[in-house]
Write an enzyme that holds these catalytic residues in place. Sequence first.
Site, PDB file in Angstrom:
ATOM      1  CD  GLU A 172      -3.297   3.113  -0.053  1.00  0.00           C
ATOM      2  OE1 GLU A 172      -4.017   2.712   0.878  1.00  0.00           O
ATOM      3  OE2 GLU A 172      -2.650   2.352  -0.782  1.00  0.00           O
ATOM      4  CE  LYS A 215      -0.730   1.847   2.155  1.00  0.00           C
ATOM      5  NZ  LYS A 215      -1.052   0.708   3.002  1.00  0.00           N
TER       6      LYS A 215
HETATM    7  P1  13P Z   1       0.649  -2.997  -1.012  1.00  0.00           P
HETATM    8  O1  13P Z   1       1.834  -2.682  -0.150  1.00  0.00           O
HETATM    9  O2  13P Z   1       0.515  -4.455  -1.331  1.00  0.00           O
HETATM   10  O3  13P Z   1       0.534  -2.085  -2.196  1.00  0.00           O
HETATM   11  O4  13P Z   1      -0.640  -2.740  -0.121  1.00  0.00           O
HETATM   12  C1  13P Z   1      -0.680  -1.637   0.651  1.00  0.00           C
HETATM   13  C2  13P Z   1      -2.066  -1.173   0.727  1.00  0.00           C
HETATM   14  O5  13P Z   1      -2.606  -1.039   1.804  1.00  0.00           O
HETATM   15  C3  13P Z   1      -2.761  -0.850  -0.513  1.00  0.00           C
HETATM   16  O6  13P Z   1      -3.943  -0.194  -0.241  1.00  0.00           O
END
Ligand code: 13P
Length: 340
Positions: free
Chosen positions: A178, A220
């Site tokens: 991510e 992600k």
């Molecule tokens: P949000 O969808 O609130 O951005 O959170 C997702 C997430 O796991 C952020 O690390």
Amino acid sequence: MNLADLNKVAVAMTANGKGILAADESTGTIKKRFDAIATENTEDNRRDYRELMFRTAEAMKNCISGVILYDETIWQKAKDGTPLVKIIEQMGSIPGIKVDEGTKPLPNCPGELITAGLDKLPDRLPKYYEAGARFAKWRAVIDIGAGIPSYTAIHTNAHALARYAALCQANQIVPIVEPEVLMDGDHDIDRCYEVTEFVLKETFQQLYYQRVALEGMVLKPNMAIAGKKSAKKSSVQEVAEKTVKLLKACVPGAVPGIAFLSGGQSDEEATAHLDAMNKIGNLPWNLTFSYGRALQAAPQKAWSGKAANVAAAQTAFTHRAKMNSLAAKGEWKKDMEKAA
Ligand code: 13P
């Protein structure tokens, strides 16, 4: 590493019409969410709140492929003594674990951050696997502002993501990679596109150098979207078209699935954007959600810390999960929201 098994998990996490519930808020972050609903941030309240989501059978069985947990939650038991991980598994969903330890200032780069947590990761991962986690998450944060991001921040964060991903795969855990480009600034969508492109290209380069098998990971990312303070708002179609173009330019087809973060978009925006991308179709990977705020804002408000509101919170959670499940297939329509 057994890549065939890693691939099976990655495919299941992003299966058509299913997505991931990000319920991995740190104790500090969930405090902010609980403050907004005037609920005390106790261990029991955190447990009760998460338990109510995990026990929402309709949402969990039909729409949620996996749940990202925070360290506290993976060891927690439900009120009746059942481990929360078991409840998730009984719902046919895969437990996952956030393994990064949050961000620290990046030296020599004012205003920029590096994600911490690599040092003890080789010792922690086998314990999480034993506890039932089959995937993990590590979030890198890149901010857009005057003179930032620097190459130092992009490179250092991409390197850490790749180190984390390689360690996960060595421990038979699918890494969610991510690299989040924040939407906090006043930048427009094209600036977000340009920065995210650089970040994704650097991330995949580092994943290659660390010999990460792309077939056994999930990306992600953020969407290509204007900052919250931008005067220029983009249409749903523009966000969808630019995000698909961006991902096609940066993400190899060997990656089984992409699960977006919501990043502060409203619930309905996050759903509409995902839906519009899937309506474009003809994509090399499955495109789904890994939402935190965009799945939980409504149930949190409905619950407001009161046992009497559990059923209402579960209804709200089911609705958002269903809307996003439809969006993950490109089958959502705006008027479905009004019917709720
Ligand atoms: P949000 O969808 O609130 O951005 O959170 C997702 C997430 O796991 C952020 O690390």
